[in-house]
Design an enzyme around this catalytic site. Structure first.
Site, PDB file in Angstrom:
ATOM      1  N   HIS B  56     156.357 -31.087 114.104  1.00 55.59           N
ATOM      2  CA  HIS B  56     157.249 -31.436 112.994  1.00 55.59           C
ATOM      3  C   HIS B  56     158.048 -32.706 113.318  1.00 55.59           C
ATOM      4  O   HIS B  56     157.999 -33.685 112.585  1.00 55.59           O
ATOM      5  CB  HIS B  56     158.157 -30.249 112.720  1.00 55.59           C
ATOM      6  N   ASP B  77     160.204 -25.134 112.181  1.00 53.35           N
ATOM      7  CA  ASP B  77     159.464 -26.008 111.269  1.00 53.35           C
ATOM      8  C   ASP B  77     158.237 -26.524 112.000  1.00 53.35           C
ATOM      9  O   ASP B  77     158.318 -26.890 113.164  1.00 53.35           O
ATOM     10  CB  ASP B  77     160.337 -27.203 110.852  1.00 53.35           C
ATOM     11  N   GLU B 102     158.007 -20.289 108.881  1.00 53.38           N
ATOM     12  CA  GLU B 102     158.719 -20.932 107.772  1.00 53.38           C
ATOM     13  C   GLU B 102     157.764 -21.022 106.590  1.00 53.38           C
ATOM     14  O   GLU B 102     156.550 -20.953 106.760  1.00 53.38           O
ATOM     15  CB  GLU B 102     159.177 -22.331 108.188  1.00 53.38           C
ATOM     16  N   HIS B 313     162.722 -18.966 105.498  1.00 52.07           N
ATOM     17  CA  HIS B 313     162.877 -20.364 105.128  1.00 52.07           C
ATOM     18  C   HIS B 313     162.083 -20.745 103.896  1.00 52.07           C
ATOM     19  O   HIS B 313     161.232 -21.633 103.943  1.00 52.07           O
ATOM     20  CB  HIS B 313     162.392 -21.260 106.280  1.00 52.07           C
TER      21      HIS B 313
END
Lengths: 970, 500
Positions: B56, B77, B102, B313
């Site tokens: 990420h 993430d 997520e 998320h």
């Protein structure tokens, strides 16, 4: 201490003397050669501990063993094997056994029993594995013996249930290399848990180990199965299911091998039908496997991904429906269907609107998608290439691009579909990938027509700073079809921009425009007024003749578009005449109104096309036939006929480029014959030796020239078959005979004559050996006669030999040349330096200056090893420089490009002077096939193979470069 | 039953907040909660943590937490598509009990990044060729570096000369770290860094405020990314009036910011103090997000093969869709707890047991060394649980260790049989009958009037009332329970008449 050591050494030496006494009788039999086995035996007896023994064995392994003493050595080794308690020593002995049985000229069937016996008593797993490896070597050395094979297979089956993975691996390997279909295996069922008894065949035995607990064994089992396939055994279809299950193995090497296995089966049974699990539908096996392998393109391990992507390229039988799925992608944003950029570009193009892209959310998702219909996980072939082309590792991307190429070449509709994706790859971050995708697009360009937006993307790459990329792109544009006149205009603009930015691309860009024009005459036509900037009322400035890019495009379009010249203005005709002369390779001959008389020859040329090639070919054949009527080299009028034929052929080669290779080849061959004929017809043969020194010199020169020409014939032309090579060697043999005869006449003394006649006889023998299959075609030739007389020749005195040769030479007829299908002459053209510059390259003496060389090579095989650059200085010094392998590029089939730098240096000159640069083709011809060395470095004892004849042939026009080395300033 | 409990404290069905509490194997773990710099956190001895590459931003990681044989993977993430400076997230087949992922883009499938990149580069290139200026508002970390690399390599490839500037501040510091951690970047940068570190930009220079007024084309990266304040806004104001210029918004803009307004096509902006600003420059939007899309999430699940799935998320509606898909494709349970809700997942941990070597060897001697998947075998042994350890030993050894005497347990059973023959004859008939039925067993006819099948004893006696009714006495030990009960049922059926 040192003294003590020395003493010990002597003590040991004294032992060395003692033991040979016992072996003395054996030694006598083995002639004068020192017995290896005895020496080894002594060494091993001396060894007090295992480290020593290992040392001795290692030393022993470095030396070669003669075939006749191998068996003795093996016995000694085996003897020690049974005595030895240390595992590592036994392991080394086992590996030595394998190595020894590979010795050339030794047949290992006598040690099979011993090797198998050792296997039965061995406890250590590692040694067992090594012994099985040895058996494998022995088995592969004895392919003709089914009994041995059967026994070895039985041994392998017996040890398959070993607990150590290495042993199981080796057993499987053995089964893979030796197993046969026709001999079913009986697994003995005593004490073996896995055995089921009864008759089983190799494949089912191996496939049992597809489910082994050890991944290494699973891999070995698949590899063994693949080995069976390679050996020509047909793998059963039932294996398919098992192989498919292994595709989801936890270990990457298993998955990778399983991909191969599935591929093999898909090639074996492409059309059989397999059911789809969890539904009652059925599909073809090749489609099923294509789907499964496609799935592996998104595997976790990149090795597997590369393997899968590569494999996909070779599955050409897959149905178009599945093939097109690989490029499938559906986009979605907040559960709304979204169009891909590709689709949007296509629609924009279709609607005639030109890219807006200014609005936020002009790609906003429109219709809502049915949540049930969305397939999130790529099932089967879906999107395999979409994944592969976006992979993290460039190896995978390259493999995917190559696979795309192969599939697209066989399916035009797929080619059309994958176009967008390939064009996208032009933007990859790694140059290799970009280059590869450009090449691929070129290869499939026959199937496709570029849309304007696609062309736009392609052309953007023209600004790339890498020369390779730009030239690849030019090459691509040469073969591209475009759809509209705007495309032509766009391409032209970008190419001119490219030319502006990188003037070195001149040749390549012009060539590109040439093809662009000749491929799209009708699209160029409406652009002509604009391109030539003609105006109905006003005279416009004439274009600059140093920048003929536009005119090249227009003239080439005019070639197949007769209405086009009507739009030319007066100066255009003049420019045409000029460019046709100065850039004849770029400007085609045109039939222009009112100028027929001037270009009569040209228009005839362009008028007859393929028919002329046929007639030229016919002419060539007729000429050869005519020459073949010459029975005897001394026939009257023969020389004249040859002279004329050679002249004809040379002219033919100039006129008809397609036949240039063949015509040149024939002309050179005939010239050899002519020279030979002339040399033999000299009066000298009838004169007393001392009277004809001058004639002798001529004949000697002729013989030398023939030799040179034969090397050219052999190495400069590609596409020769062994028949032609035999003919060439035959001429060479004749030339050598001539030389021998001449030596005999000029030189006094027998010594040199004896050696050279011996050498000649060797050559005759090697000729016979090399061209045994061609001998029937060489009837009534010189060599046939010589071979007939061979028994007499080899026994008689040199003087007599010379006499016989002389008469045979004169009596033998002319050998007819049979032309092969395709024959090409290797050529090289130096593009840069051009040799036109008047400004000398100045540099300080003692330092070097780099000279850029850019050359194209055609029909050169293996240029990395054969092409060299020669630099000739005015004082006669010459340097030969070998370019780096990386300097050669391959822009097309049979074509190479050499872009390199050579370093020049010289002592100070007072005036600038020219040096010559040219390219050489190096060859090496060894008259006898060199024998391969046995193992390790066994050549050191053998005499070196007959000296190979090496030389170079200049094959490009020399280019002159002005240089000026200045004295260094102090 | 052991369980793993997961309670999202901020990340449940919500974007922008984080923190998740996980209880596993008696330990409580806070995920994504932020730490105080300088505090030393003690990590438990029984806790195993393994980090996987997440792609990420530089240094992003997914964590695999393991206590005993129970495990959880938390992704944070992550990005499944490689980009210009980072690779793709990767995980091995670790088969965790729960995968917490997520799901920002749970309902999106993205197009190939190549088209986006090409569009971006083309627009920048065209503007610069026209002589215009390009403003790219970015946040300091992540996408800024991606775009820098993209432009840098493009400039290099195309031999362009127009200057590119990078606004100073945090970004410079960030670039420094990118230069240091080359091993965490993608294949291309790792391979070429020996010749040149790609983050040693050749064309990108530090920005100075005065450069904004320089004539001629230029490209400027300025912070912050939504044009709400700071340098990017200042430059924007300067350049907004010229239609040759361009602003490219590489990411999402929150409502109310200038970025959001211009993206929605507003051409007149009200500045503070009544002043209005005419926006004449071109506005482009380009999404360069580094989160996994729905396909990416599915791909990760395929790679990790978890037993349960938990989504955090993301927005509840979007999660719902993905949840359905996951349950359908992988047939595993998928949870999406809201903040404060606790999900409990019961696990089935494997219990390690030590087996004695002697027992194993005995077993191997009986049935061959290798396990055969086609023929499963049972194995007899005694499980000893002592001081937190489990051992499997042979019964004899167990008796010895525990100091117990062996007790024999025998079952006896009577079976009545109608048979007119004499006792010895009946016995013989039973013997021949069993011999024909039980092949591969040792059956003996002993002289003392019994038949032994392995260890089972069979005796025959006539009943007192009726001589035709014979009473069979069967006796077997506990170990031969299977065979014994089989025999008794077999004999109850009587003997076939064809026997002699």
């Amino acid at each position: 201490m040192a003294a003590h050591l020395k003493k010990r050494v002597y003590e040991e030496f004294s032992k060395v003397v003692q033991i040979p006494h016992e072996e003395a009788p054996a030694k006598k039999l083995r002639l004068s050669k020192p017995s290896k086995s005895a020496a080894l035996h002594i060494d091993l007896c001396k060894a007090t501990n295992s480290t020593d023994a290992l040392q001795y064995l290692l030393q022993f392994a470095r030396k070669p063993v003669e075939a006749e003493s191998v068996e003795g050595v093996v016995r000694i080794l085996l003897e020690h094997y049974y005595k030895e308690t240390d595992n590592s020593v036994r392991l080394k002995i086992a590996s030595l056994l394998g190595l020894l049985s590979k010795t050339q000229g030794f047949s290992p069937d006598c040690i099979v029993d011993d090797a198998i016996n050792t296997l039965n008593n061995e406890k250590s797993h590692q040694v067992l594995a090594q012994l099985l490896d040895t058996l494998l070597v022995i088995g592969t050395q004895l392919p003709e013996s089914p009994a041995v094979r059967q026994r070895l297979i039985e041994m392998a089956c017996k040890h398959l249930s070993d607990t150590y993975f290495g042993v199981r691996n080796k057993c499987l390997q053995l089964l893979g290399c030796l197993g046969t279909v026709d001999t079913p295996l009986t697994k003995d069922n005593e004490g073996l848990g896995t055995s089921t008894g009864g008759v089983r065949d190799v494949q089912s035995v191996i496939s049992d180990y597809f489910g082994d607990q050890d991944p290494r064994v699973r891999t070995a089992a698949i590899k063994a199965m693949l080995q069976l396939h390679e050996r020509g055994m047909k793998i059963y279809q039932i294996i398919y299911d098992q192989a498919c299950r292994l595709l989801s193995d936890d270990y990457e090497q298993v998955r990778s091998a399983a991909v191969q296995m599935v591929w093999v089966l898909s090639q074996l049974y492409p059309e059989s039908i397999v059911p789809i699990p969890s539904s009652n539908e059925e599909i073809r096996l090749v489609d099923d496997s294509f789907g499964k392998i496609s799935h592996m393109v998104s595997d976790g391990s990149w090795m597997v991904r590369v393997q899968a992507a590569k494999t996909l390229g070779s599955m050409l039988q897959v149905s178009p429906h599945f093939l097109e799925q690989t490029l499938d992608k559906k986009l979605m944003s907040d559960l709304r269907r979204k169009r891909t950029a590709h689709e949007r570009a296509k629609e924009l193009y279709a609607s005639g609107e030109f890219s807006s892209g200014r609005k936020w959310a002009d790609d906003a998702p429109k219709e809502k998608v049915d949540t049930n219909a969305v397939n999130l996980i790529a099932s089967g072939a879906c999107g395999a290439f979409v994944h592969g082309l976006e992979d993290e590792m460039y190896e995978v991307r390259i493999a995917a691009v190559e696979a795309l190429c192969l599939l697209a070449r066989s399916s035009p509709s797929f080619a059309e579909k994958c176009l967008d994706f390939l064009v996208d790859m032009f933007n990859d971050e790694i140059e290799e990938v970009r280059l590869q995708s450009i090449h691929v697009l070129r290869e499939i360009s026959t199937h496709i027509t570029l849309r304007e937006d696609q062309l736009d993307t392609v052309l953007a790459v023209l600004e790339d700073s890498s020369r390779d990329i730009r030239e690849a792109l030019h090459e691509l544009l040469c073969y591209t079809n475009v759809s509209t006149k705007e495309c032509i205009q766009l391409a032209l603009l970008e190419l001119l921009k490219n030319l502006n930015k990188y003037p070195t691309d001149r040749n390549s860009v012009w060539k590109c425009l040439k093809f662009l024009g000749s491929r799209h005459p009708t699209l160029v036509l409406p652009l002509v007024p604009e391109l030539l900037s003609t105006h109905p009322y006003f005279d416009t400035p004439e274009p600059d003749m140093d920048d003929p890019a536009l005119l090249v495009l227009v003239f080439n379009a005019a070639k197949s578009c007769p209405t086009l010249p009507a739009l030319f203005s007066d100066h255009t005709f003049r420019h045409y005449a000029y460019l046709r002369d100065s850039l004849s390779h770029l400007v085609p001959p045109l039939r222009l109104p009112g100028r027929k008389q001037l270009y009569g020859l040209d228009s005839v040329d362009s008028g007859c096309g393929s028919g002329s090639v046929e007639s030229a070919r016919l002419f060539l054949q007729q000429s050869l036939n005519r020459v073949s009527t010459i029975q005897n080299l001394e026939a009257p009028g023969a020389q004249d006929l040859l002279d004329f034929t050679i002249r004809d052929l040379q002219r033919l080669g100039e006129l008809q480029t397609e036949l240039a290779g063949a015509a040149d080849f024939c002309a050179t061959y005939l010239r050899c014959q002519l020279l030979l004929m002339k040399a033999l017809q000299e009066k000298l043969w009838n004169m007393a030796v001392p009277l004809c020194l001058k004639q002798n010199a001529m004949a000697t020169a002729a013989a030398r020239q023939i030799l040179e020409e034969t090397y050219k014939l052999e190495f400069l032309y590609s596409g020769l078959e062994s028949r032609q090579v035999a003919t060439i060697h035959h001429v060479r043999l004749q030339a050598k005979a001539l030389q021998l005869v001449l030596t005999a006449r000029t030189r006094r003394g027998l010594e040199p004559l004896i050696s050279s006649s011996e050498k000649f006889l060797q050559e005759v023998e090697s000729f016979q050996r090399l061209f045994l299959t061609e001998l029937p075609h060489l009837q009534d030739s010189f060599v046939e006669k010589v071979l007939e007389l061979m028994p007499r020749l080899s026994s008689c005195k040199p003087v007599e030999l010379v006499k016989i040769l002389q008469t045979t030479l004169r009596q033998s007829g002319l050998l007819q040349l049979k032309l092969p299908e395709q024959i090409h002459r290797a050529t090289a053209t130096i593009i840069e330096p051009t040799g036109e510059s008047d400004n000398p390259l100045r540099f300080t003496t003692g330092l070097v200056v780099a000279l850029d060389i850019d050359a194209t090579l055609e029909h050169v095989q293996d240029p990395q090893n054969t092409v060299k650059v020669q630099v000739l200085y005015p004082d006669g010094q010459s340097h030969v420089i070998q370019p780096k392998p990386g300097d050669f590029r391959k822009p097309g089939p049979d074509r190479h490009r050499l872009i390199t730098q050579v370093y020049l240096s010289h002592t100070a000159w007072t005036e600038p002077c020219q040096i010559e640069v040219r390219l050489l083709l190096a060859y090496s011809s060894s008259s006898s096939s060199s024998s391969k060395p046995g193992w390790s470095d066994s050549t050191d004892s053998l005499p070196p193979p007959e000296a190979a004849i090496e030389g170079t042939i200049p094959f490009s026009k020399p280019v002159k470069v002005y240089i000026m080395p200045k004295p260094a300033r102090r | 039953m052991p369980e793993i409990k997961v309670t999202p404290l901020g990340a449940g069905q919500d974007v922008g907040r984080s923190c998740i509490l996980v209880s596993i194997g008696g330990k409580n773990i806070m995920l994504d909660c932020g730490m105080h710099m300088g505090f030393n956190d003690d990590v438990d001895d029984e806790l195993e943590i393994k980090a996987y590459y997440a792609g990420h931003v530089l240094g992003a990681a997914m964590v695999h937490i393991k206590v005993g044989s129970e495990s959880v993977v938390y992704t944070g993430d992550y990005n499944m598509t490689p980009d210009r400076h980072l690779g793709a997230a990767w995980i091995d087949k670790c088969r965790p009990d729960i995968l917490i992922s997520e799901s920002t883009y749970a309902t999106t499938i993205r197009d190939s990044k190549r088209c986006r990149e090409r569009d971006f580069l083309k627009k920048v290139h065209e503007t610069v060729e026209r002589g215009g200026k390009v403003l790219i508002p970015v946040f300091a970390l992540g996408r800024a570096q991606e775009l820098c690399i993209l432009l840098e390599t493009f400039w290099e490839r195309m031999n362009l000369k127009a200057p590119i500037y990078f606004s100073t501040g945090l970004t410079e510091k960030a670039n420094h770290y990118y230069k240091l951690f080359i091993t965490w970047t993608n294949q291309k940068i790792r391979k070429t860094f020996v010749q040149r570190n790609m983050f040693e930009f050749k064309h990108i220079k530090a920005f100075d405020r005065s450069y904004a007024d320089n004539p001629g084309p230029m490209v400027v990266f300025a912070t912050p990314g939504m044009l709400h304040a700071g340098q990017s806004l200042q430059i924007f104001k300067k350049w907004a009036g010229n239609d040759k210029n361009m602003v490219i918004m590489p990411g999402y803009c929150v409502q109310g910011t200038i970025g959001h307004k211009i993206l929605n096509g507003q051409r007149k902006l009200e500045m503070e103090g009544r002043a209005t600003l005419d926006v004449k420059l071109q506005v482009e939007y380009m999404s360069f997000s580094a989160h996994a899309d729905a396909k990416g999430i599915m791909q990760l699940i395929r790679m990790a093969e978890p037993r349960n799935m938990l989504l955090v998320h993301g927005e509840a509606v979007k999660m719902e869709f993905l949840k359905g898909k996951i349950e359908q494709e992988f047939s595993i349970n998928c949870y999406m707890p809201a903040n404060g809700e606790t999900e409990t997942v019961s696990t089935n941990p494997s219990v390690p047991v030590d087996i004695s070597l002697n027992l194993l060897k005995r077993e191997m001697a009986l049935g061959g060394p290798l396990p055969d998947p086609k023929k499963p075998r049972t194995m007899h042994g005694t499980l000893i649980m002592k001081e937190n350890s489990l051992r499997l030993v042979s019964p004899e050894q167990a008796l010895k260790e525990l100091g117990l005497n062996e007790h024999q347990l025998r079952f006896t059973c009577r079976v009545q049989l109608q048979d007119p023959h004499s006792d010895p004859d009946t016995l013989h008939r039973i013997y021949t009958h069993l011999k024909s039925v039980l092949k591969g067993y040792t059956i003996q006819h002993l002289p003392d009037g019994t038949v032994m099948v392995e260890s089972i004893v069979i005796k025959v006696s006539s009943s007192a009332e009726d001589t035709n009714t014979k009473v069979l006495l069967l006796s077997w030990s506990y170990q031969d329970e299977d065979l014994g009960s089989f025999l008794s049922t077999l004999l109850k059926k009587g003997l076939p008449s064809g026997l002699c």
